[in-house]
Design a protein around this motif. Structure first.
Motif, mmCIF file in Angstrom:
data_model
loop_
_atom_site.group_PDB
_atom_site.id
_atom_site.type_symbol
_atom_site.label_atom_id
_atom_site.label_comp_id
_atom_site.label_asym_id
_atom_site.label_seq_id
_atom_site.Cartn_x
_atom_site.Cartn_y
_atom_site.Cartn_z
ATOM 1 N N GLN A 29 -6.937 9.502 3.778
ATOM 2 C CA GLN A 29 -7.569 10.236 2.677
ATOM 3 C C GLN A 29 -7.012 11.661 2.565
ATOM 4 O O GLN A 29 -7.080 12.279 1.500
ATOM 5 N N TYR A 41 0.832 -1.213 0.000
ATOM 6 C CA TYR A 41 0.000 0.000 0.000
ATOM 7 C C TYR A 41 0.861 1.256 0.000
ATOM 8 O O TYR A 41 0.641 2.181 -0.799
ATOM 9 N N SER A 46 -5.524 1.114 -3.449
ATOM 10 C CA SER A 46 -5.899 2.327 -2.715
ATOM 11 C C SER A 46 -7.048 2.112 -1.741
ATOM 12 O O SER A 46 -7.229 2.889 -0.795
ATOM 13 N N LYS A 67 2.740 1.517 -3.534
ATOM 14 C CA LYS A 67 1.984 1.835 -4.741
ATOM 15 C C LYS A 67 1.053 3.033 -4.590
ATOM 16 O O LYS A 67 0.887 3.820 -5.520
ATOM 17 N N SER A 68 0.441 3.166 -3.409
ATOM 18 C CA SER A 68 -0.524 4.246 -3.222
ATOM 19 C C SER A 68 0.140 5.541 -2.770
ATOM 20 O O SER A 68 -0.261 6.634 -3.184
ATOM 21 N N LYS A 69 1.162 5.426 -1.909
ATOM 22 C CA LYS A 69 1.845 6.613 -1.388
ATOM 23 C C LYS A 69 3.225 6.827 -2.013
ATOM 24 O O LYS A 69 3.924 7.779 -1.660
#
Length: 392
Positions: free
Chosen positions: A287, A230, A358, A233-235
């Motif tokens: 978020q 997470y 995400s 890839k997301s941050k």
């Protein structure tokens, strides 16, 4: 038993938990590397964690009932011996199916270690001291998250993921030596019938406590199992930055686990509700994180605080309703806790496969709601017990 001996058992038990948990959860930090090495997706790689936990959930209580008649020291050393064997052969990066078998091997005595260590350390102590001694042992989980897990993740990011098993194996070998040298023999002097121990399964308070334990841990592991993937890839964090985040996560977990150990004995329900709010606040906080590493670090630190005592809280809810069968209750806590790990990992993996990485922080909120409901049920049952309306 002398309190000095109780504390010695607790701290040695903590060291054993450090080695065990670094093996069980250390794979979280290297899942992306393993997936790449074996050319599999992250969900398939996650089976290394979920099947490990599921096997414990299925076999744990039966094994603890069986081994409870043997010397606790021998059982604890045998459990660590299996983890040592598993780590040694995993170093050679065998085929994925064999790596999976090696992962499952030590699950045979995994719950027995926790059960025996907690039972031995808390023998002949007050209820409040029992929770403190238990928090020392369970603190090995948080300690692993602040030391070995981030360290091995960092080493894997520089060199290779196989080195994590070398480090974990060394810690377990060292613990075996300390245990052999400094832990007293602990023969079983009180044989309890299977019937008496199984009777706790019919108690409403124990059933409610079991549900709290299961759903709470499931809620967290829907996201924690994919911590590295997470953040990557997301941050967009690098492997080394993720290792720093794991360190921060672990530090906060150690602090909150220590505080929870002091609070649970007095305010079990309120303490649980406080840490439960994290399952809703953490995804909300993510978020609003920007691209800066500082904002991510703040949320990860908060995540570590709220996650830290989840296993200890599970122990508190289950053992407090089964004071006459602590070893079996502890084994069930470990089993249902690992069922929560397996369920959370599988659920998180399913949502990631269909909706993308995400969504990870939000997956556990549904289980957080279930936990909240069961905590209220447990509070209601506790009040009835105090009013003399129910057998505890």
């Amino acid at each position: 038993m002398n309190l000095v001996v109780n504390k010695r058992i607790a701290y040695i038990g903590c060291l054993g938990v450090l080695g065990i948990i670094s093996t069980e959860f250390g794979v979280i930090g290297i899942l992306p590397q393993i997936a790449k090495y074996y050319h599999i997706n992250i969900g398939t790689a996650g089976y290394l964690l979920s099947l490990f936990a599921l096997t414990i959930a299925v076999t744990g209580p039966f094994m603890v009932l069986y081994v409870s008649k043997f010397d606790k020291k021998k059982i604890m050393m045998s459990a660590l011996g299996l983890f040592l064997i598993s780590n040694f052969f995993s170093i050679f990066s065998p085929p994925f199916w064999l790596l999976m078998i090696l992962r499952i091997l030590p699950t045979i005595l995994h719950p027995a270690f926790f059960s025996m260590a907690i039972a031995a350390a808390t023998k002949d102590t007050s209820a409040q001291m029992q929770m403190r001694l238990t928090s020392i042992i369970i603190g090995g989980i948080a300690l692993a998250q602040v030391t070995l897990i981030p360290f091995t993740t960092y080493i894997a990011s520089i060199y290779t993921w196989q080195l994590t098993y070398v480090i974990q194996g060394f810690i377990i070998l060292m613990t075996l030596f300390i245990m052999y040298k400094f832990l007293p023999a602990m023969p079983n002097t009180e044989v309890k019938s299977f019937k008496n121990q199984l009777s706790i399964l019919t108690r409403p308070r124990f059933i409610a406590g079991t549900a709290v334990n299961l759903f709470f841990i499931t809620a967290w592991f829907c996201s924690y199992s994919y911590f590295a993937d997470y953040l990557s890839k997301s941050k967009e964090l690098s492997a080394q930055q993720i290792s720093y985040m794991l360190l921060l996560f672990g530090v906060m977990g150690v602090i909150s686990n220590f505080l929870a150990g002091r609070l649970l004995g007095k305010y079990m329900i309120w303490t649980t509700l406080f840490f439960l709010t994290g399952t809703f606040l953490v995804p909300l906080a993510f978020q609003y994180t920007t691209g800066s590493i500082l904002s991510v670090a703040v949320v990860v630190g908060f995540w570590g605080i709220m996650y830290g005592p989840c296993f200890l809280i599970g122990v508190g809810h289950m053992v407090s309703a089964a004071s006459d069968a602590k070893e079996f209750a502890n084994s069930l806590q470990t089993s249902f806790g690992n069922l929560g790990v397996s369920l959370g990992t599988a659920t998180g993996g399913w949502f990631i496969n269909y909706y993308g990485i995400s969504i990870t922080p939000w997956v556990g909120t549904g289980f957080g709601l279930l936990t909240f409901f069961m905590v209220l049920c447990r509070a209601w049952l506790d009040r009835n017990v105090h009013a003399g309306k129910e057998y505890s």
